[in-house]
Design a protein around this motif. Structure first.
Motif, PDB file in Angstrom:
ATOM      1  N   MET A 246      -5.103  35.261  10.621  1.00  9.06           N
ATOM      2  CA  MET A 246      -4.374  35.785  11.777  1.00  9.06           C
ATOM      3  C   MET A 246      -5.361  36.366  12.788  1.00  9.06           C
ATOM      4  O   MET A 246      -6.315  37.046  12.389  1.00  9.06           O
ATOM      5  N   GLU A 247      -5.106  36.099  14.043  1.00 11.37           N
ATOM      6  CA  GLU A 247      -5.971  36.644  15.083  1.00 11.37           C
ATOM      7  C   GLU A 247      -5.483  38.019  15.489  1.00 11.37           C
ATOM      8  O   GLU A 247      -4.281  38.234  15.673  1.00 11.37           O
ATOM      9  N   THR A 248      -6.418  38.955  15.625  1.00  8.49           N
ATOM     10  CA  THR A 248      -6.095  40.293  16.097  1.00  8.49           C
ATOM     11  C   THR A 248      -6.716  40.508  17.469  1.00  8.49           C
ATOM     12  O   THR A 248      -7.696  39.846  17.832  1.00  8.49           O
ATOM     13  N   HIS A 249      -6.129  41.426  18.246  1.00  5.46           N
ATOM     14  CA  HIS A 249      -6.591  41.690  19.606  1.00  5.46           C
ATOM     15  C   HIS A 249      -6.705  43.185  19.835  1.00  5.46           C
ATOM     16  O   HIS A 249      -6.081  43.991  19.138  1.00  5.46           O
ATOM     17  N   GLY A 250      -7.500  43.530  20.815  1.00  4.43           N
ATOM     18  CA  GLY A 250      -7.618  44.932  21.166  1.00  4.43           C
ATOM     19  C   GLY A 250      -8.349  45.106  22.477  1.00  4.43           C
ATOM     20  O   GLY A 250      -8.816  44.133  23.086  1.00  4.43           O
ATOM     21  N   PHE A 251      -8.442  46.352  22.905  1.00  3.66           N
ATOM     22  CA  PHE A 251      -9.217  46.710  24.085  1.00  3.66           C
ATOM     23  C   PHE A 251     -10.276  47.711  23.668  1.00  3.66           C
ATOM     24  O   PHE A 251     -10.017  48.591  22.833  1.00  3.66           O
ATOM     25  N   ALA A 252     -11.434  47.599  24.259  1.00  5.84           N
ATOM     26  CA  ALA A 252     -12.514  48.552  24.018  1.00  5.84           C
ATOM     27  C   ALA A 252     -12.916  49.172  25.349  1.00  5.84           C
ATOM     28  O   ALA A 252     -13.048  48.462  26.347  1.00  5.84           O
TER      29      ALA A 252
END
Length: 288
Positions: A1-7
């Motif tokens: 599964m692909e995960t996403h986020g902001f840094a």
């Protein structure tokens, strides 16, 4: 599964990232997309090796879902990568850079060599007088009518949405070995890789001319990780001979993907997958 986020970077910029695979494993692979000024487009490459190591990718600042209106420098983009590695908890990364992303990977190695476990430079960086050959090959692959239309669009100060798509399609279709399939791919990506940050492109292009990578090859050779390779499409309009020359100057091996252009994973996915998997396995060095 692909995960996403902001840094959030040290100067307040927010960069969008994605990860595929088991992010607890180390080292991790980081894919660096090209441009400059395009959003990430390497989502189709990540699954080729995500079972071997976690694969991270991100929209460089000023592109895609990483908005930025400030100044662009190679130093800042290299610092972004270092800060992202900290966010991801990755002490050392396996860098795979495509096109301009290969330039970024090289400049990161110059600044932060201790953070790079291995690097694969794919379809770049190009040094020396490679543009003359590229322009000639682009012209050879394009009809006179299309060349004229491309000039008209490039000189237009106020392009419509459809004209922008047409400009990008005309600019990109000759990057592929097969012009028929190349036109379809270019037309598709002209809508996906939007909007193009032309200001970023011009700013980093000017920085590249002012401080060419050519001037740092001796230092780069010393700072590259022991496992460094170059991969190029044999029918890239950017002359593959320039990559072969660079490989000799850096003392690193090079692989050619036959019957493929500037995005070889589209035309020869099996060959590219085999190269990437061999490289990543070697970079892992037998680690579980």
């Amino acid at each position: 599964m692909e995960t996403h986020g902001f840094a959030v970077m040290s100067d307040g910029a927010r960069l969008r990232w994605a990860a595929l695979g088991d992010t607890a494993r180390r080292p991790a692979v980081v894919l660096l997309h090209g441009g400059p000024g395009l959003p990430d487009y390497l989502g189709g490459v990540a699954p080729m090796v995500a079972d071997l190591a976690p694969v991270y990718r991100y929209d460089q600042r000023g592109t895609g879902r990483s908005p930025w209106l400030g100044r662009h420098t190679f130093a800042r983009h290299a610092d972004d990568l270092a800060e992202l590695l900290d966010v991801w908890g990755v002490p050392e990364a396996v860098l795979i850079g495509h096109s301009y992303g290969a330039d970024l990977a090289s400049r990161f190695c110059l600044r932060r060599p201790g953070r790079v476990a291995a690097t694969l430079l794919m379809c770049g960086p190009f040094v020396g007088d490679w543009r003359t050959g590229q322009r000639a090959e682009h012209a050879r692959r394009m009809s006179a009518a299309r060349q004229e239309r491309l000039r008209e669009l490039a000189e237009s100060p106020d392009r419509s949405e459809e004209e922008e798509v047409e400009l990008l399609t005309l600019s990109w279709f000759t990057d592929h070995a097969d012009p028929g399939r190349g036109w379809r791919w270019a037309a598709r990506e002209a809508r996906r890789r939007r909007p193009v940050n032309w200001g970023m492109n011009a700013e980093l292009g000017g920085a590249r001319r002012a401080d060419p990578l050519d001037a740092h090859l001796t230092e780069l050779r010393a700072r590259l990780p022991a496992r460094t390779e170059i991969l190029g499409g044999a029918r890239d309009p950017r002359p593959v001979s320039a990559l072969e020359s660079l490989a000799r100057r850096l003392g690193v091996p090079m692989s050619r993907i036959e019957d493929a252009g500037h995005e070889p994973w589209l035309e020869q996915p099996d060959a590219v997958r085999a190269c990437l998997r061999r490289f990543v396995r070697g970079a892992l060095g037998g680690r579980p």
